[in-house]
Design a protein around this motif. Structure first.
Motif, short mmCIF file in Angstrom:
data_model
loop_
_atom_site.label_atom_id
_atom_site.label_comp_id
_atom_site.label_asym_id
_atom_site.label_seq_id
_atom_site.Cartn_x
_atom_site.Cartn_y
_atom_site.Cartn_z
N THR A 47 0.83 -1.20 0.00
CA THR A 47 0.00 0.00 0.00
C THR A 47 0.87 1.25 0.00
N HIS A 48 1.94 1.23 0.78
CA HIS A 48 2.86 2.36 0.87
C HIS A 48 3.47 2.65 -0.50
N VAL A 49 3.81 1.61 -1.25
CA VAL A 49 4.41 1.80 -2.57
C VAL A 49 3.50 2.66 -3.44
N LYS A 50 2.20 2.45 -3.36
CA LYS A 50 1.27 3.19 -4.21
C LYS A 50 1.01 4.62 -3.73
N THR A 51 1.37 4.96 -2.51
CA THR A 51 1.05 6.29 -1.98
C THR A 51 2.27 7.18 -1.82
N LEU A 52 3.42 6.77 -2.29
CA LEU A 52 4.65 7.52 -2.07
C LEU A 52 4.98 8.55 -3.16
N TYR A 53 4.01 9.20 -3.73
CA TYR A 53 4.33 10.20 -4.74
C TYR A 53 3.30 11.33 -4.71
N THR A 54 3.80 12.55 -4.94
CA THR A 54 2.92 13.72 -4.92
C THR A 54 3.42 14.81 -5.88
N MET A 55 4.03 14.45 -6.97
CA MET A 55 4.61 15.44 -7.87
C MET A 55 3.58 16.35 -8.52
N GLU A 56 2.35 15.88 -8.68
CA GLU A 56 1.34 16.74 -9.30
C GLU A 56 1.16 18.02 -8.50
N GLN A 57 1.39 17.96 -7.20
CA GLN A 57 1.28 19.14 -6.35
C GLN A 57 2.29 20.22 -6.77
N LEU A 58 3.39 19.81 -7.39
CA LEU A 58 4.42 20.75 -7.83
C LEU A 58 4.18 21.25 -9.25
N GLY A 59 3.10 20.77 -9.87
CA GLY A 59 2.81 21.18 -11.23
C GLY A 59 3.58 20.40 -12.27
N GLU A 60 4.18 19.29 -11.88
CA GLU A 60 4.91 18.45 -12.83
C GLU A 60 4.00 17.32 -13.29
N PRO A 61 3.62 17.32 -14.54
CA PRO A 61 2.73 16.26 -15.03
C PRO A 61 3.46 14.93 -15.13
N MET A 62 2.76 13.88 -14.77
CA MET A 62 3.31 12.55 -14.89
C MET A 62 3.13 12.10 -16.34
N LEU A 63 4.21 11.66 -16.96
CA LEU A 63 4.16 11.24 -18.35
C LEU A 63 3.77 9.77 -18.47
N GLY A 64 4.04 9.02 -17.43
CA GLY A 64 3.71 7.60 -17.45
C GLY A 64 3.80 7.00 -16.08
N ARG A 65 3.05 5.92 -15.92
CA ARG A 65 3.06 5.23 -14.63
C ARG A 65 2.90 3.75 -14.91
N GLU A 66 3.77 2.98 -14.33
CA GLU A 66 3.72 1.53 -14.49
C GLU A 66 3.76 0.90 -13.11
N GLY A 67 2.99 -0.14 -12.95
CA GLY A 67 3.01 -0.87 -11.69
C GLY A 67 3.25 -2.33 -11.97
N HIS A 68 3.98 -2.95 -11.10
CA HIS A 68 4.24 -4.37 -11.23
C HIS A 68 3.20 -5.13 -10.43
N ARG A 69 2.81 -6.28 -10.90
CA ARG A 69 1.77 -7.05 -10.22
C ARG A 69 2.06 -7.18 -8.73
N GLY A 70 1.04 -7.09 -7.94
CA GLY A 70 1.19 -7.16 -6.49
C GLY A 70 1.68 -5.88 -5.87
N ASN A 71 1.77 -4.80 -6.66
CA ASN A 71 2.23 -3.51 -6.14
C ASN A 71 3.62 -3.59 -5.53
N SER A 72 4.47 -4.44 -6.07
CA SER A 72 5.82 -4.56 -5.52
C SER A 72 6.79 -3.53 -6.09
N TRP A 73 6.38 -2.88 -7.19
CA TRP A 73 7.24 -1.89 -7.82
C TRP A 73 6.36 -0.91 -8.56
N GLU A 74 6.56 0.34 -8.30
CA GLU A 74 5.82 1.41 -8.99
C GLU A 74 6.85 2.29 -9.68
#
Length: 115
Positions: A47-74
């Motif tokens: 769960t922590h892996v999925k909540t550890l980012y907040t760059m949109e707050q800085l106005g930086e658009p995310m170009l892509g997001r990939e997650g590995h099965r089981g949320n072991s790598w974001e």
């Protein structure tokens, strides 16, 4: 508009404030055209892996997001910086620090205050 260095430092501080563990910031611009920086950290749970980012707050658009099965790598791609948030097991398995050993490790003492 933030510079790649400012973005990398701000994301590093964000991950630290959200209790990301074993944070490593690698300056990869001289060894790859993928990005200027890789930021690698360990989350304490899936769960922590999925909540550890907040760059949109800085106005930086995310170009892509990939997650590995089981949320072991974001993987979060912001263009100039690619953020890798792992569970401890996935981080050991992928060992990006070894794969990117030619990159320059940024000293985090100037970014994250010592506790």
């Amino acid at each position: 508009m933030l510079t790649p260095k400012e973005i990398a430092y701000e994301v590093t501080r964000c991950l630290d404030s959200k209790k990301g563990m074993d944070i490593k910031l690698l300056k990869i611009g001289k060894v790859s055209s993928l990005a200027d920086y890789f930021l690698i950290c360990t989350g304490t749970s899936n769960t922590h892996v999925k909540t550890l980012y907040t760059m949109e707050q800085l106005g930086e658009p995310m170009l892509g997001r990939e997650g590995h099965r089981g949320n072991s790598w974001e993987l979060l791609d912001f263009g100039s910086i690619v953020v890798h948030v792992f569970t401890e097991e996935a981080r050991k398995f992928y060992d990006l620090e070894r794969l990117w050993a030619d990159a320059e490790a940024v000293n985090l003492n100037e970014i994250i205050p010592a506790e």
